[in-house]
Design a protein around this motif. Structure first.
Motif, PDB file in Angstrom:
ATOM      1  N   PHE A 161       0.826  -1.206   0.000  1.00  0.00           N
ATOM      2  CA  PHE A 161       0.000   0.000   0.000  1.00  0.00           C
ATOM      3  C   PHE A 161       0.862   1.259   0.000  1.00  0.00           C
ATOM      4  CE2 PHE A 161      -3.341  -2.900   1.680  1.00  0.00           C
ATOM      5  CZ  PHE A 161      -4.218  -2.739   0.633  1.00  0.00           C
ATOM      6  N   ASN A 187      -3.983  -2.472  -5.505  1.00  0.00           N
ATOM      7  CA  ASN A 187      -4.705  -2.198  -4.257  1.00  0.00           C
ATOM      8  C   ASN A 187      -5.964  -3.031  -4.120  1.00  0.00           C
ATOM      9  OD1 ASN A 187      -2.847  -0.353  -3.348  1.00  0.00           O
ATOM     10  ND2 ASN A 187      -4.019   1.427  -3.919  1.00  0.00           N
ATOM     11  N   PHE A 191      -6.403  -5.544  -0.842  1.00  0.00           N
ATOM     12  CA  PHE A 191      -7.332  -5.134   0.214  1.00  0.00           C
ATOM     13  C   PHE A 191      -8.042  -6.295   0.910  1.00  0.00           C
ATOM     14  CE2 PHE A 191      -7.544  -0.454  -0.482  1.00  0.00           C
ATOM     15  CZ  PHE A 191      -7.551  -0.096   0.851  1.00  0.00           C
ATOM     16  N   TYR A 246      -5.676  -7.951   3.262  1.00  0.00           N
ATOM     17  CA  TYR A 246      -5.336  -7.036   4.348  1.00  0.00           C
ATOM     18  C   TYR A 246      -6.453  -7.020   5.392  1.00  0.00           C
ATOM     19  CZ  TYR A 246      -3.319  -2.805   6.423  1.00  0.00           C
ATOM     20  OH  TYR A 246      -2.737  -1.910   7.275  1.00  0.00           O
ATOM     21  N   TYR A 252     -14.944  -6.348   4.590  1.00  0.00           N
ATOM     22  CA  TYR A 252     -14.547  -5.976   3.234  1.00  0.00           C
ATOM     23  C   TYR A 252     -15.727  -5.414   2.449  1.00  0.00           C
ATOM     24  CZ  TYR A 252     -12.418  -5.820  -1.310  1.00  0.00           C
ATOM     25  OH  TYR A 252     -11.948  -5.375  -2.519  1.00  0.00           O
TER      26      TYR A 252
END
Length: 185
Positions: free
Chosen positions: A55, A96, A100, A103, A117
């Motif tokens: 990121f 990204n 995500f 992450y 999410y």
């Protein structure tokens, strides 16, 4: 993206024409390819360096790309530089959006990934709506014409959009600098 490329690389009288050319179609295809490659590469890199590092890399690249767009007068950017900037942005977006979900899973656990999410993913939709408003100079129902310094007249306000995106990237960098993984109780 073709309107943006035309406004930043073409003379005022060529801006409207460029969008319907094979060069514009090639430009869009290359952007899609960069996005796809970003998904594979940044997913792989996140397994090696960690998600937070990915990121930071993508946000720094996006920051530099937006600064390049803001520092260049419309109509004066070389096509090569436009390709570099847009490919970099598409590559980072693809990266990204791939990293995500993992992450979120790392932070909230696999059991809570879908719920968390789904909230983050709504941001993509909200962002698309906001960009629509920004690009239409604040009102998509009654867009105002924007006259660029090179004389080109557009209905899209790219400079305003670039500034908002730049601010959002800086905010994202700050969040990722200070975010800490939740502690299980």
């Amino acid at each position: 993206v073709t309107n943006m490329a035309a406004a930043w690389t073409q003379a005022p009288n060529e801006v409207a024409v460029w969008g319907g050319t094979s060069a514009a179609a090639t430009f869009v295809a290359i952007v899609a390819l960069a996005n796809t490659i970003g998904r594979f590469f940044m997913g792989w890199l996140s397994d090696i360096t960690g998600r937070k590092t990915v990121f930071f890399i993508t946000y720094i690249i996006q920051l530099l790309s937006l600064i390049a767009l803001l520092m260049t007068k419309p109509g004066s950017m070389s096509m090569a530089m436009m390709y570099i900037v847009v490919i970099a942005m598409a590559f980072c977006f693809g990266g990204n959006i791939t990293v995500f979900p993992t992450y979120v899973s790392d932070y909230f656990g696999l059991k809570n990934t879908s719920r968390n999410y789904s909230m983050i993913y709504q941001g993509f939709g909200i962002g698309a709506i906001i960009i629509g408003f920004l690009m239409a100079s604040g009102n998509p129902l009654d867009p105002k014409k924007v006259t660029l310094s090179n004389g080109a007249v557009l209905t899209q306000n790219f400079t305003l959009t670039y500034w908002v995106l730049l601010i959002m990237v800086v905010i994202s960098l700050a969040i990722f600098a200070f975010i800490k993984k939740p502690i299980k109780k």
